[in-house]
Design a protein around this motif. Structure first.
Motif, PDB file in Angstrom:
ATOM      1  N   ARG A  15       0.833  -1.209   0.000  1.00 45.92           N
ATOM      2  CA  ARG A  15       0.000   0.000   0.000  1.00 45.92           C
ATOM      3  C   ARG A  15       0.871   1.263   0.000  1.00 45.92           C
ATOM      4  N   LEU A  16       2.017   1.205   0.679  1.00 46.05           N
ATOM      5  CA  LEU A  16       2.938   2.340   0.675  1.00 46.05           C
ATOM      6  C   LEU A  16       3.475   2.582  -0.730  1.00 46.05           C
ATOM      7  N   ALA A  22       1.022   6.966  -6.551  1.00 49.52           N
ATOM      8  CA  ALA A  22      -0.100   7.888  -6.748  1.00 49.52           C
ATOM      9  C   ALA A  22       0.364   9.335  -6.546  1.00 49.52           C
ATOM     10  N   LEU A  23       1.213   9.565  -5.548  1.00 49.98           N
ATOM     11  CA  LEU A  23       1.760  10.907  -5.313  1.00 49.98           C
ATOM     12  C   LEU A  23       2.576  11.356  -6.522  1.00 49.98           C
ATOM     13  N   ALA A  24       3.433  10.482  -7.022  1.00 48.75           N
ATOM     14  CA  ALA A  24       4.258  10.824  -8.183  1.00 48.75           C
ATOM     15  C   ALA A  24       3.382  11.119  -9.403  1.00 48.75           C
ATOM     16  N   ASP A  25       2.355  10.307  -9.611  1.00 49.82           N
ATOM     17  CA  ASP A  25       1.441  10.529 -10.742  1.00 49.82           C
ATOM     18  C   ASP A  25       0.725  11.868 -10.607  1.00 49.82           C
ATOM     19  N   ARG A  26       0.287  12.191  -9.393  1.00 46.26           N
ATOM     20  CA  ARG A  26      -0.438  13.442  -9.176  1.00 46.26           C
ATOM     21  C   ARG A  26       0.478  14.642  -9.389  1.00 46.26           C
ATOM     22  N   TYR A  59       7.206   2.677   7.812  1.00 48.35           N
ATOM     23  CA  TYR A  59       8.061   1.725   7.093  1.00 48.35           C
ATOM     24  C   TYR A  59       9.467   1.725   7.687  1.00 48.35           C
ATOM     25  N   GLU A  60       9.970   2.903   7.998  1.00 47.15           N
ATOM     26  CA  GLU A  60      11.323   3.033   8.550  1.00 47.15           C
ATOM     27  C   GLU A  60      11.452   2.318   9.896  1.00 47.15           C
ATOM     28  N   VAL A  61      10.412   2.353  10.714  1.00 43.70           N
ATOM     29  CA  VAL A  61      10.477   1.748  12.052  1.00 43.70           C
ATOM     30  C   VAL A  61       9.764   0.393  12.104  1.00 43.70           C
TER      31      VAL A  61
END
Length: 102
Positions: A15-16, A22-26, A59-61
């Motif tokens: 999902r991440l 999606a952020l990059a596409d937007r 994700y990092e933790v």
């Protein structure tokens, strides 16, 4: 949710990845439209980047989270520690016990 109840599994990582795509596409779409720094584009990007930042932190933790297997084991132990727990209850027979003898 208690700290030890958090689970970071492959589904959450997937999902991440989708969130970041999606952020990059937007960003690319707003740039193509010439609205990257517009009054409507900036608040939208701030919200999307905030969501991505939060998930990237998790994700990092992720190593501090339980694996799904550990979470299930913890659930079983917590359930067995309940004051009303009875090992003879039928719903408590699985997965650690086979069928009852006839």
């Amino acid at each position: 949710m208690a700290e030890h109840d958090e689970v970071y599994d492959h589904g959450r990582a997937a999902r991440l990845v989708e969130l970041l795509r999606a952020l990059a596409d937007r960003i690319q779409e707003l740039d193509r439209q010439g609205r990257l720094l517009s009054d409507s584009g900036v608040p939208e990007l701030l919200r999307l980047m905030g969501d991505a930042r939060t998930e990237l932190f998790h994700y990092e933790v992720r190593s501090t989270y339980d694996t799904p297997e550990v979470a299930e084991s913890r659930r079983i132990v917590d359930e067995a520690g309940r004051p009303d727990f009875s090992p003879d209850e039928p719903e408590d027979d699985e997965p650690w016990r086979g069928p009852r003898p006839a």
